[in-house]
Write a protein that holds these residues in place. Structure first.
Motif, PDB file in Angstrom:
ATOM      1  N   ARG A   1       0.834  -1.200   0.000  1.00 33.29           N
ATOM      2  CA  ARG A   1       0.000   0.000   0.000  1.00 33.29           C
ATOM      3  C   ARG A   1       0.874   1.257   0.000  1.00 33.29           C
ATOM      4  NH1 ARG A   1      -4.038  -2.052  -1.588  1.00 33.29           N
ATOM      5  NH2 ARG A   1      -3.584  -0.319  -2.974  1.00 33.29           N
TER       6      ARG A   1
ATOM      7  N   SER B   1       0.919   4.132  -2.937  1.00 33.44           N
ATOM      8  CA  SER B   1       0.296   5.360  -2.420  1.00 33.44           C
ATOM      9  C   SER B   1       0.500   6.554  -3.345  1.00 33.44           C
ATOM     10  CB  SER B   1       0.835   5.674  -1.025  1.00 33.44           C
ATOM     11  OG  SER B   1       2.236   5.911  -1.063  1.00 33.44           O
TER      12      SER B   1
ATOM     13  N   TYR C   1      -5.124   4.766   1.895  1.00 30.94           N
ATOM     14  CA  TYR C   1      -5.867   3.943   0.943  1.00 30.94           C
ATOM     15  C   TYR C   1      -7.371   4.162   1.077  1.00 30.94           C
ATOM     16  CZ  TYR C   1      -7.393  -0.203  -1.630  1.00 30.94           C
ATOM     17  OH  TYR C   1      -8.007  -1.053  -2.517  1.00 30.94           O
TER      18      TYR C   1
END
Length: 438
Positions: free
Chosen positions: A43, A47, A403
């Motif tokens: 993640r 990003s 997220y």
């Protein structure tokens, strides 16, 4: 490159962490934490790509945090990044003091032909294993020393001036403080290969010791035993704290992956690196725990630095300490440089505003390392506290929040995604709180 960067001092504490969690739960936790931290790292890598209409090719993760959370994200990410860097440097100082002490003791005893017989519980034979701090009473490093009367004065003087906690941590200042004040530590980056050599040698050491000691396992699922620990223990968060730092690369993974020639392979390479790191931790932790001779010793004797379970006159352990000592002495200035760049550039716009600023910062960092080596030389404790603290932000909270916010702005946030990522944040919070309760 990622494997080499991630493999740090935490590997020495993995067997101790498995002991705290229990053998079965320790294996399960290593696997689960590896998967969880890999997902959060994924993640982080993604990003930048989910920010629309802005060129983020030169952004680091703190820049992403600043975009989503403003100045709070900028300064909080700096704070937690400094905690991870300074925490690692403190652990390095404690370990370097330990390795330097044992190396000096080995050389002195060998040169003066001194035969030291440890009184602490231990096995007999050429592959001796010792228990510096037994489960009950925390046995001290008392020992009987056999040598001639002519050597008594010299040995006593050596013991006075070569003390693991009272003198050796201060000796390192003369070597490492000048290195920290260099404007560029690029010279030390050339010794990065020492990290790989050290880890490979540790794996060799663990394999050879296990081959000689054999496997000593007995499964007791929830009950205590004189020689064995339960398979599941309430102290398991101590292992999760260690593993948070052991799998921590989130604050610099974007920088590392920028060097990839084929950027489309970033996720694949990251997954392979995490698989290799997890496999290495599993191998070292499981083999050391399984081969630890119980009986006659108890599994509770496994130390926070598993090399401390081998006496200072053990040849293979002596070589391992030499490797690790030189590796850490080259990595330490690099960590100090990263801390200096991140902190001083934020406050003064320059990574080297003056020698006074740099010296003041380095004295504070070195002072923290000396104080810990003097009063709290417990690397397992330092690793799990700093790991759970910096991991709360960089591993669990920021990647999940960013997220969820990006999905919400795109109108794609679903309840399963919301619940899953809130659960990840709660796990990170519980991990940090548990370190102070157990």
């Amino acid at each position: 490159m990622i494997w080499n960067t991630m493999m740090g001092t935490s590997i020495l504490s993995i067997p101790w962490g498995i002991k705290q969690a229990g053998f079965t739960s320790g294996i399960i936790l290593i696997l689960l934490m590896g998967i969880l931290t890999l997902y959060c790292c994924y993640r982080v890598v993604k990003s930048r790509q989910i920010i629309p209409l802005i060129d983020t090719s030169n952004w680091e993760f703190p820049d992403v945090c600043k975009y989503y959370f403003g100045s709070f994200g900028q300064w909080s990410s700096l704070l937690f990044s400094m905690i991870s860097l300074v925490g690692a440097m403190v652990v390095y100082w404690v370990l370097m003091s330990n390795f330097l002490f044992n190396t000096g003791k080995f050389i002195y005893n060998y040169v003066h032909d001194i035969n030291v017989t440890d009184i602490v519980p231990g096995t007999n034979g050429s592959n001796k294993v010792i228990c510096p701090s037994a489960a009950s009473g925390h046995l001290p490093w008392n020992r009987s020393v056999v040598f001639s009367a002519d050597n008594i004065t010299g040995f006593t003087l050596f013991e006075k001036w070569w003390n693991k906690s009272q003198t050796v941590p201060f000796y390192l200042i003369a070597v490492l403080l000048p290195m920290l004040n260099l404007k560029s530590p690029s010279f030390f980056a050339k010794f990065n290969v020492l990290g790989t050599v050290s880890v490979v040698y540790l794996i060799l050491l663990v394999t050879v010791k296990a081959a000689h000691l054999g496997i000593h396992l007995e499964f007791h699922w929830f009950t205590e035993n004189e020689f064995f620990v339960p398979e599941f223990r309430i102290l398991f968060p101590q292992l999760t704290g260690v593993l948070t730092l052991a799998f921590f690369i989130h604050n610099c993974v974007i920088t590392l992956l920028q060097n990839n020639r084929n950027q489309e392979n970033n996720v694949r390479d990251l997954s392979i690196a995490y698989f290799l790191v997890g496999l290495t931790y599993l191998y070292v932790g499981v083999i050391i725990f399984a081969s630890f001779p119980s009986p006659p010793l108890s599994k509770e004797c496994i130390e926070q630095n598993f090399l401390d379970n081998f006496p200072s006159d053990d040849i293979m352990s002596f070589v391992a300490r030499i490797f690790l000592l030189f590796q850490m002495m080259t990595v330490y200035p690099l960590l100090g440089y990263l801390a200096r760049v991140q902190l001083l550039r934020q406050f003064f716009g320059n990574a080297y505003p003056s020698l006074f600023h740099v010296l003041a910062l380095n004295l504070a960092i070195v002072g923290a390392g000396v104080a810990m080596a003097r009063f709290y030389p417990n690397i397992g404790g330092i690793i799990r506290y700093s790991g759970a603290t910096c991991g709360l932000a960089f591993v669990f909270v920021y990647p999940s929040l960013i997220y969820m916010i990006s999905l919400h702005r795109a109108g794609q946030l679903t309840w399963p995604a919301l619940i899953a990522h809130i659960f990840i944040i709660l796990l990170g919070l519980a991990n940090l709180i548990a370190q102070f309760l157990l």
